[in-house]
Design a protein around this motif. Structure first.
Motif, PDB file in Angstrom:
ATOM      1  N   UNK A  24       0.803  -1.217   0.000  1.00  0.00           N
ATOM      2  CA  UNK A  24       0.000   0.000   0.000  1.00  0.00           C
ATOM      3  C   UNK A  24       0.837   1.269   0.000  1.00  0.00           C
ATOM      4  N   UNK A  25       2.097   1.149   0.391  1.00  0.00           N
ATOM      5  CA  UNK A  25       2.988   2.304   0.301  1.00  0.00           C
ATOM      6  C   UNK A  25       3.210   2.703  -1.152  1.00  0.00           C
ATOM      7  N   UNK A  26       3.193   1.720  -2.024  1.00  0.00           N
ATOM      8  CA  UNK A  26       3.435   1.967  -3.451  1.00  0.00           C
ATOM      9  C   UNK A  26       2.133   2.098  -4.250  1.00  0.00           C
ATOM     10  N   UNK A  27       1.050   1.490  -3.720  1.00  0.00           N
ATOM     11  CA  UNK A  27      -0.218   1.518  -4.462  1.00  0.00           C
ATOM     12  C   UNK A  27      -1.364   1.622  -3.455  1.00  0.00           C
ATOM     13  N   UNK A  28      -1.792   2.839  -3.160  1.00  0.00           N
ATOM     14  CA  UNK A  28      -2.809   3.037  -2.139  1.00  0.00           C
ATOM     15  C   UNK A  28      -4.225   2.810  -2.682  1.00  0.00           C
ATOM     16  N   UNK A  29      -4.352   2.271  -3.888  1.00  0.00           N
ATOM     17  CA  UNK A  29      -5.645   1.920  -4.455  1.00  0.00           C
ATOM     18  C   UNK A  29      -5.776   0.411  -4.646  1.00  0.00           C
ATOM     19  N   UNK A  30      -4.948  -0.350  -3.981  1.00  0.00           N
ATOM     20  CA  UNK A  30      -4.908  -1.803  -4.161  1.00  0.00           C
ATOM     21  C   UNK A  30      -5.982  -2.447  -3.268  1.00  0.00           C
ATOM     22  N   UNK A  31      -7.124  -2.763  -3.878  1.00  0.00           N
ATOM     23  CA  UNK A  31      -8.242  -3.327  -3.113  1.00  0.00           C
ATOM     24  C   UNK A  31      -7.840  -4.610  -2.414  1.00  0.00           C
ATOM     25  N   UNK A  32      -7.144  -5.497  -3.129  1.00  0.00           N
ATOM     26  CA  UNK A  32      -6.758  -6.789  -2.557  1.00  0.00           C
ATOM     27  C   UNK A  32      -5.865  -6.635  -1.342  1.00  0.00           C
ATOM     28  N   UNK A  33      -4.956  -5.656  -1.369  1.00  0.00           N
ATOM     29  CA  UNK A  33      -4.052  -5.448  -0.241  1.00  0.00           C
ATOM     30  C   UNK A  33      -4.830  -4.952   0.973  1.00  0.00           C
ATOM     31  N   UNK A  34      -5.754  -4.023   0.756  1.00  0.00           N
ATOM     32  CA  UNK A  34      -6.573  -3.551   1.880  1.00  0.00           C
ATOM     33  C   UNK A  34      -7.420  -4.698   2.457  1.00  0.00           C
ATOM     34  N   UNK A  35      -7.976  -5.510   1.562  1.00  0.00           N
ATOM     35  CA  UNK A  35      -8.830  -6.609   2.017  1.00  0.00           C
ATOM     36  C   UNK A  35      -8.022  -7.627   2.820  1.00  0.00           C
ATOM     37  N   UNK A  36      -6.855  -8.033   2.286  1.00  0.00           N
ATOM     38  CA  UNK A  36      -6.017  -9.002   3.009  1.00  0.00           C
ATOM     39  C   UNK A  36      -5.516  -8.428   4.328  1.00  0.00           C
ATOM     40  N   UNK A  37      -5.202  -7.119   4.318  1.00  0.00           N
ATOM     41  CA  UNK A  37      -4.798  -6.468   5.568  1.00  0.00           C
ATOM     42  C   UNK A  37      -5.937  -6.518   6.584  1.00  0.00           C
ATOM     43  N   UNK A  38      -7.150  -6.264   6.111  1.00  0.00           N
ATOM     44  CA  UNK A  38      -8.303  -6.334   7.002  1.00  0.00           C
ATOM     45  C   UNK A  38      -8.491  -7.722   7.578  1.00  0.00           C
ATOM     46  N   UNK A  39      -8.338  -8.765   6.729  1.00  0.00           N
ATOM     47  CA  UNK A  39      -8.478 -10.144   7.205  1.00  0.00           C
ATOM     48  C   UNK A  39      -7.466 -10.465   8.296  1.00  0.00           C
ATOM     49  N   UNK A  40      -6.221 -10.077   8.076  1.00  0.00           N
ATOM     50  CA  UNK A  40      -5.168 -10.372   9.052  1.00  0.00           C
ATOM     51  C   UNK A  40      -5.420  -9.628  10.364  1.00  0.00           C
ATOM     52  N   UNK A  41      -5.744  -8.344  10.267  1.00  0.00           N
ATOM     53  CA  UNK A  41      -5.996  -7.562  11.478  1.00  0.00           C
ATOM     54  C   UNK A  41      -7.244  -8.058  12.210  1.00  0.00           C
ATOM     55  N   UNK A  42      -8.232  -8.486  11.442  1.00  0.00           N
ATOM     56  CA  UNK A  42      -9.458  -9.049  12.024  1.00  0.00           C
ATOM     57  C   UNK A  42      -9.126 -10.303  12.825  1.00  0.00           C
ATOM     58  N   UNK A  43      -8.316 -11.163  12.239  1.00  0.00           N
ATOM     59  CA  UNK A  43      -7.908 -12.394  12.926  1.00  0.00           C
ATOM     60  C   UNK A  43      -7.078 -12.101  14.160  1.00  0.00           C
ATOM     61  N   UNK A  44      -6.336 -11.005  14.144  1.00  0.00           N
ATOM     62  CA  UNK A  44      -5.518 -10.604  15.290  1.00  0.00           C
ATOM     63  C   UNK A  44      -6.338  -9.834  16.335  1.00  0.00           C
ATOM     64  N   UNK A  45      -7.644  -9.688  16.086  1.00  0.00           N
ATOM     65  CA  UNK A  45      -8.553  -8.981  16.994  1.00  0.00           C
ATOM     66  C   UNK A  45      -8.221  -7.481  17.107  1.00  0.00           C
TER      67      UNK A  45
END
Length: 530
Positions: A24-45
């Motif tokens: 996301x530092x290089x591409x702040x419009x990357x839907x997949x990166x935001x989604x995967x980041x959300x999944x990981x953070x969600x799992x980490x509570x």
């Protein structure tokens, strides 16, 4: 993203977060990166950060179904229904023909209690996709909750035709037939389920309840035994054999209370017959009942639920006794009273009641504990408001629990709160013994009054519990009980109006005769068919 996916597969969630943030530092419009980041953070509570990531993905691609699903799940975990509604409405704006989104929005409004909005949205979902069986089911549930049973049945029949293998839909349809008072159709559905699924515990139990409600005890008791195999009615087994009717002379039997407090009070009457067969009778029940039921005829010893019982040879649950003993409608053991008030119980409540003389002293209960049927049987105190104004009557509240707070909305001169003096059912029984009459919804207090042989008027919903049977205003279980039934689903106002007439007649008779206690003869005289 490939590296992030590999880290996700082996559970290295912190590494997933690091990879996605780098992308996301290089591409702040990357839907997949935001989604995967959300999944990981969600799992980490790390929920606030996960929400921010999902939201960023949604802003970039509102049509990303997985993003909407995961963000909805996250908000649901926090019980943020209003926020879920806003999210789904935003998604629908970008995909107006997505029936599933509208279906989910309908569920949100159902949870929010806005049935009108839920119906409107579910209807739209069905217009978009008429084969969305889940939407038809939820439509049925909304209609059922509003006592609109014909519409509910139509929706459920449609859902069943679309999803023929879904047993839950069929069970829901059968239950709706019961709620609508269409027992013949309900029984037919349950019998079809059993024919296809011979060990379905829910269908067998429900079939037993329907037969008992119709007074078919011989056909009902065996089916009702299937309740003990369901997760919500099962009683933890002991290591000793179940009693099946064999001789009991010289043996000790453990009677296990089950279900609600009222069930225990109603069926402890069988302790007398078990005792008469030569057994030593131990009763296992919840502490709130133990002091009262220790005074029941036939009970030798009471052990609180969870405590260790004395040695015993056989056991049986209380509601299994009538089946084993072959009880029919004509042979119900109805000799009352079969419980006694313990010495010294409820002294403060008794004193509070006893100081009121020259008036009819009436106990009132408007709600019971919450279970599957509580929506139909429970009322609110304001629905009894017209009764409180009848002259010549002093009302006493026997209501306990959260519903007792409704007394704050009523003038304390009209009704006295006895709850502070009622520590257990022995105290409640002492209060009832001192009253002239009890008026109660279908709850344990009504059973206690009936078991004490006190006059009790019980308000019964249109679709009654099986023990109250159909089309009668008396109870074969309790000779001093009279039943006031709803003429239609949800219609309590006419019931209250009828009770007001009967109460007024009792006050007039008391004034004429000088009697301050309602005798059985007076009670019976004032009950035309209703």
């Amino acid at each position: 993203m490939l590296r992030a996916g590999m880290h996700f597969q082996v559970g290295e969630l912190d590494s997933v977060v690091e990879c996605c943030q780098r992308i996301l530092l290089f591409d702040d419009k990357h839907t997949g990166a935001y989604f995967s980041l959300g999944l990981a953070l969600h799992s980490l509570k790390r929920l606030p950060e996960a929400e921010a990531a999902y939201s960023a993905a949604f802003r970039i691609d509102p049509g990303h179904t997985k993003v909407v699903t995961q963000l909805t799940q996250l908000l649901m975990e926090q019980d943020r229904l209003a926020d879920i509604g806003e999210l789904l409405e935003a998604a629908i704006a970008h995909a107006p023909q997505d029936a599933l989104l509208r279906y989910n929005l309908g569920l949100v409004f159902m949870k929010l209690g806005d049935d009108d909005a839920a119906l409107r949205i579910l209807e739209t979902a069905i217009r978009i996709n008429p084969r969305l069986s889940e939407a038809h089911v939820q439509m049925g549930l909304v209609h059922s909750g509003r006592n609109q049973y014909d519409a509910a049945i139509a929706s459920l029949v449609c859902a069943m035709s679309l999803d023929t293998g879904n047993l839950n839909i069929v069970l829901r349809l059968a239950l709706t037939y019961v709620e609508a008072g269409r027992l013949t159709e309900a029984i037919a559905v349950y019998e079809r389920i059993i024919a296809a699924h011979p060990v379905d515990t829910d269908a067998h139990t429900a079939l037993g309840i329907c037969r008992l409600l119709l007074g078919d005890f011989r056909g009902g008791w065996p089916e009702y035994e299937w309740r003990l195999r369901t997760p919500y009615m099962a009683v933890p087994p002991t290591a000793v054999p179940r009693w099946k009717g064999e001789p009991l002379a010289g043996k000790t039997i453990l009677l296990l209370a089950e279900q609600g407090f009222g069930d225990a009070v109603q069926f402890i009457r069988y302790a007398r017959e078990i005792k008469a067969r030569g057994a030593t009778v131990i009763l296992g029940c919840r502490p709130a009942l133990s002091r009262l039921l220790a005074e029941c005829e036939g009970v030798d010893h009471v052990v609180n639920e969870g405590d260790t019982a004395p040695p015993f040879n056989v056991e049986i649950t209380l509601l299994s006794l009538p089946g084993v003993l072959g009880t029919t409608l004509e042979t119900i053991p109805a000799d009352v009273p079969y419980i006694r008030v313990p010495s010294g119980a409820g002294a403060r409540a008794v004193a509070e009641i006893a100081c009121c003389t020259g008036v009819l002293r009436v106990g009132l209960v408007w709600a019971g504990g919450f279970h599957t049927g509580s929506r139909h049987r429970n009322m609110v105190l304001q629905q009894f408001r017209d009764l409180l104004d009848i002259p010549g009557i002093k009302f006493f509240s026997l209501q306990k629990g959260e519903e007792a707070a409704q007394l704050a909305d009523v003038d304390s001169e009209l009704i006295t709160d006895l709850a502070p003096y009622l520590g257990d059912f022995a105290d409640t029984a002492a209060a009832i013994q001192t009253l002239d009459l009890v008026i109660s919804v279908d709850t344990a207090v009504a059973h206690v009054a009936g078991a004490l042989a006190k006059p009790v008027w019980t308000l019964i919903p249109f679709a009654p519990d099986w023990r109250w049977l159909l089309n009668r205003n008396d109870s074969p279980w309790y000779p001093t009980m009279r039943l006031f039934r709803q003429p239609a689903p949800g219609h309590w106002s006419s019931v209250i109006a009828h009770i007001a007439v009967q109460l007024t007649a009792l006050v007039q008779e008391q004034t004429t005769t000088g009697k301050t206690v309602i005798t059985d003869q007076i009670s019976l005289r004032h009950f035309p068919p209703y």
